[in-house]
Design a protein around this motif. Structure first.
Motif, PDB file in Angstrom:
ATOM      1  N   ILE A 218      37.360  37.814  34.225  1.00  0.00           N
ATOM      2  CA  ILE A 218      37.643  39.263  34.339  1.00  0.00           C
ATOM      3  C   ILE A 218      38.512  39.722  33.157  1.00  0.00           C
ATOM      4  CG2 ILE A 218      38.964  40.941  35.748  1.00  0.00           C
ATOM      5  CD1 ILE A 218      37.739  39.353  38.211  1.00  0.00           C
TER       6      ILE A 218
ATOM      7  N   LYS B 271      38.649  38.382  30.258  1.00  0.00           N
ATOM      8  CA  LYS B 271      37.881  38.319  28.996  1.00  0.00           C
ATOM      9  C   LYS B 271      37.001  39.552  28.781  1.00  0.00           C
ATOM     10  CE  LYS B 271      37.995  33.375  28.246  1.00  0.00           C
ATOM     11  NZ  LYS B 271      37.457  32.109  28.758  1.00  0.00           N
ATOM     12  N   LEU B 272      36.838  40.358  29.810  1.00  0.00           N
ATOM     13  CA  LEU B 272      36.087  41.612  29.637  1.00  0.00           C
ATOM     14  C   LEU B 272      36.921  42.639  28.860  1.00  0.00           C
ATOM     15  CD1 LEU B 272      34.575  41.790  33.238  1.00  0.00           C
ATOM     16  CD2 LEU B 272      33.328  41.299  31.119  1.00  0.00           C
TER      17      LEU B 272
ATOM     18  N   THR C  37      38.978  44.487  41.668  1.00  0.00           N
ATOM     19  CA  THR C  37      37.739  43.737  41.385  1.00  0.00           C
ATOM     20  C   THR C  37      37.363  42.752  42.481  1.00  0.00           C
ATOM     21  OG1 THR C  37      38.842  41.846  40.323  1.00  0.00           O
ATOM     22  CG2 THR C  37      38.306  43.744  38.903  1.00  0.00           C
TER      23      THR C  37
ATOM     24  N   PRO D 268      33.893  38.869  38.675  1.00  0.00           N
ATOM     25  CA  PRO D 268      33.658  39.243  37.272  1.00  0.00           C
ATOM     26  C   PRO D 268      32.360  40.015  37.089  1.00  0.00           C
ATOM     27  CG  PRO D 268      34.090  36.873  37.477  1.00  0.00           C
ATOM     28  CD  PRO D 268      33.996  37.423  38.864  1.00  0.00           C
ATOM     29  N   GLU D 269      31.321  39.653  37.859  1.00  0.00           N
ATOM     30  CA  GLU D 269      30.015  40.309  37.662  1.00  0.00           C
ATOM     31  C   GLU D 269      30.092  41.794  38.033  1.00  0.00           C
ATOM     32  OE1 GLU D 269      30.802  38.017  39.907  1.00  0.00           O
ATOM     33  OE2 GLU D 269      30.093  38.697  41.867  1.00  0.00           O
TER      34      GLU D 269
ATOM     35  N   LYS E 117      32.068  43.565  35.263  1.00  0.00           N
ATOM     36  CA  LYS E 117      31.224  43.665  34.064  1.00  0.00           C
ATOM     37  C   LYS E 117      30.221  44.824  34.197  1.00  0.00           C
ATOM     38  CE  LYS E 117      28.555  40.646  31.083  1.00  0.00           C
ATOM     39  NZ  LYS E 117      27.154  40.431  31.286  1.00  0.00           N
ATOM     40  N   LYS E 118      29.627  44.944  35.372  1.00  0.00           N
ATOM     41  CA  LYS E 118      28.631  46.015  35.549  1.00  0.00           C
ATOM     42  C   LYS E 118      29.293  47.384  35.442  1.00  0.00           C
ATOM     43  CE  LYS E 118      25.092  43.539  38.032  1.00  0.00           C
ATOM     44  NZ  LYS E 118      24.810  42.949  39.333  1.00  0.00           N
TER      45      LYS E 118
ATOM     46  N   LEU F 274      31.925  48.137  33.687  1.00  0.00           N
ATOM     47  CA  LEU F 274      32.194  48.372  32.255  1.00  0.00           C
ATOM     48  C   LEU F 274      30.915  48.772  31.521  1.00  0.00           C
ATOM     49  CD1 LEU F 274      34.670  45.669  30.970  1.00  0.00           C
ATOM     50  CD2 LEU F 274      34.966  48.145  30.987  1.00  0.00           C
ATOM     51  N   GLU F 275      29.819  48.087  31.831  1.00  0.00           N
ATOM     52  CA  GLU F 275      28.536  48.417  31.174  1.00  0.00           C
ATOM     53  C   GLU F 275      28.136  49.859  31.491  1.00  0.00           C
ATOM     54  OE1 GLU F 275      26.753  43.862  31.200  1.00  0.00           O
ATOM     55  OE2 GLU F 275      25.934  45.338  32.604  1.00  0.00           O
TER      56      GLU F 275
ATOM     57  N   SER G  97      30.043  52.235  29.179  1.00  0.00           N
ATOM     58  CA  SER G  97      30.208  51.753  27.795  1.00  0.00           C
ATOM     59  C   SER G  97      30.426  52.873  26.773  1.00  0.00           C
ATOM     60  CB  SER G  97      29.022  50.883  27.391  1.00  0.00           C
ATOM     61  OG  SER G  97      27.860  51.647  27.512  1.00  0.00           O
TER      62      SER G  97
END
Ligand code: FAD
Length: 287
Positions: free
Chosen positions: A37, A39-40, A268, A272-273, A276-277, A279-280, A283
């Motif tokens: 997490i 590292k995002l 969260t 992490p997944e 990540k979604k 954040l995507e 973007s």
């Protein structure tokens, strides 16, 4: 870096919350998830402390490891309801020795089985002790758009928030909410009553049914019809519920930013997944 400096420097911030394991055998998997997490590359990661009023052995270690291995700033939480003044001081000393410049100061929930220590009644006493221990450390505190469940009413609750700020809180992070209108109304009331520090909006992406029930029971937040329809429609389809929950949270964040609420804190749940979604999805909005 102090969180208040990050909030003042960046126009829009997105940060993530993770929680440490309850038992040591889960440490490695939680550490892996927390690092993934971090590292995002969020603006910072917060690490919770002893949920349900308990103390935590792992918050400082996990906070330290995330910071060392990823370079991302970390905000360790600290609660006081089950702690002696001496124990709090030891924790503050350990944080100082590891170079932390931030702490999120909380009372913690009163344990259902009763308290084991009576040194603290409210977060404000912890905030005063932290400020006395170190006048430079950046202190954050919790606030509740729906009102804290123990409060007689929202105005009284906000008066206590103002006292926490006067005692040394530089910023606030809100309890989760699913209706942005509730947050906007709360923010207005905070400002009218003189609470002028940055308020981070707490957003929780709901990704499974267990989480829906637990979250509602613990936070006491009001669920809007739009959210309830989504749960009704997808409760027996886990993949669809997860996707819908992430999109709902993303939609909340976009609406907040569009309305100039620029500091978002995502719960969260150590996934992490999911982080990540989100954040995507943002973007081009957060970069
Ligand atoms: P307080 O600020 O003490 O407020 C608790 C209640 O007392 C409120 O009703 C308030 O209005 C009232 N009050 C405050 N000051 C006074 C006063 N001087 N006199 C009389 N009444 C007063 N829990 C954990 O165990 N670990 C965590 O890591 C954690 N992280 C959290 C992060 C966020 C962003 C949030 C919103 C909550 C978190 N919690 C955590 C939950 C939190 O500990 C509980 O909500 C707890 O019941 C209240 O904590 P507080 O710091 O807001 O308490």
């Amino acid at each position: 870096m102090r969180i208040i400096d990050i909030l003042n420097e960046k126009k829009v911030t997105l940060s993530f919350e993770v929680f440490p394991p309850k038992i040591s055998t889960n440490y490695a998997s939680v550490e892996g998830a927390a690092e993934a997490i971090a590292k995002l590359n969020p603006c910072f990661v917060s690490v919770t402390y002893g949920a349900g009023g308990g103390v935590s052995e792992y918050t400082i270690n996990l906070s330290h490891e995330i910071r060392q291995k990823t370079g991302v700033e970390v905000l360790p939480h600290l609660t006081c309801i089950s702690s002696s003044k001496e124990y709090v001081r030891q924790n503050l000393q350990a944080l100082k020795e590891k170079g932390f410049e931030n702490v999120f100061a909380l009372r913690g929930d009163i344990p259902p089985e009763g308290r084991i220590c009576y040194d603290y009644d409210h977060a404000i006493e912890l905030i005063r002790d932290i400020r006395e221990f170190d006048e430079n450390i950046c202190i954050g505190g919790a606030c509740y758009p729906d009102g804290h469940p123990e409060s007689a009413n929202k105005n009284e609750d906000i008066d206590h928030i103002r006292e926490k700020v006067e005692a040394g809180c530089s910023f606030l992070t809100s309890q989760l909410f699913f209706d942005n209108g509730v947050f906007y109304n709360y923010l207005y009331r905070l400002r009218v009553r003189g609470v002028m520090v940055p308020v981070m909006a707490g957003i929780m992406p709901i990704t499974n049914m267990k989480q829906v029930k637990r979250t509602v029971a613990m936070s006491g937040t009001i669920l809007p019809q739009r959210f309830l329809s989504l749960v009704d429609r997808f409760e027996n389809d886990p993949a669809a519920l997860e996707q819908a929950g992430i999109i709902y949270a993303t939609d909340q964040i976009i609406d907040l930013i569009a309305n100039d609420v620029n500091h978002i804190h995502v719960y969260t749940m150590n996934k992490p997944e999911v982080a990540k979604k989100i954040l995507e999805n943002l973007s081009a909005i957060i970069n």
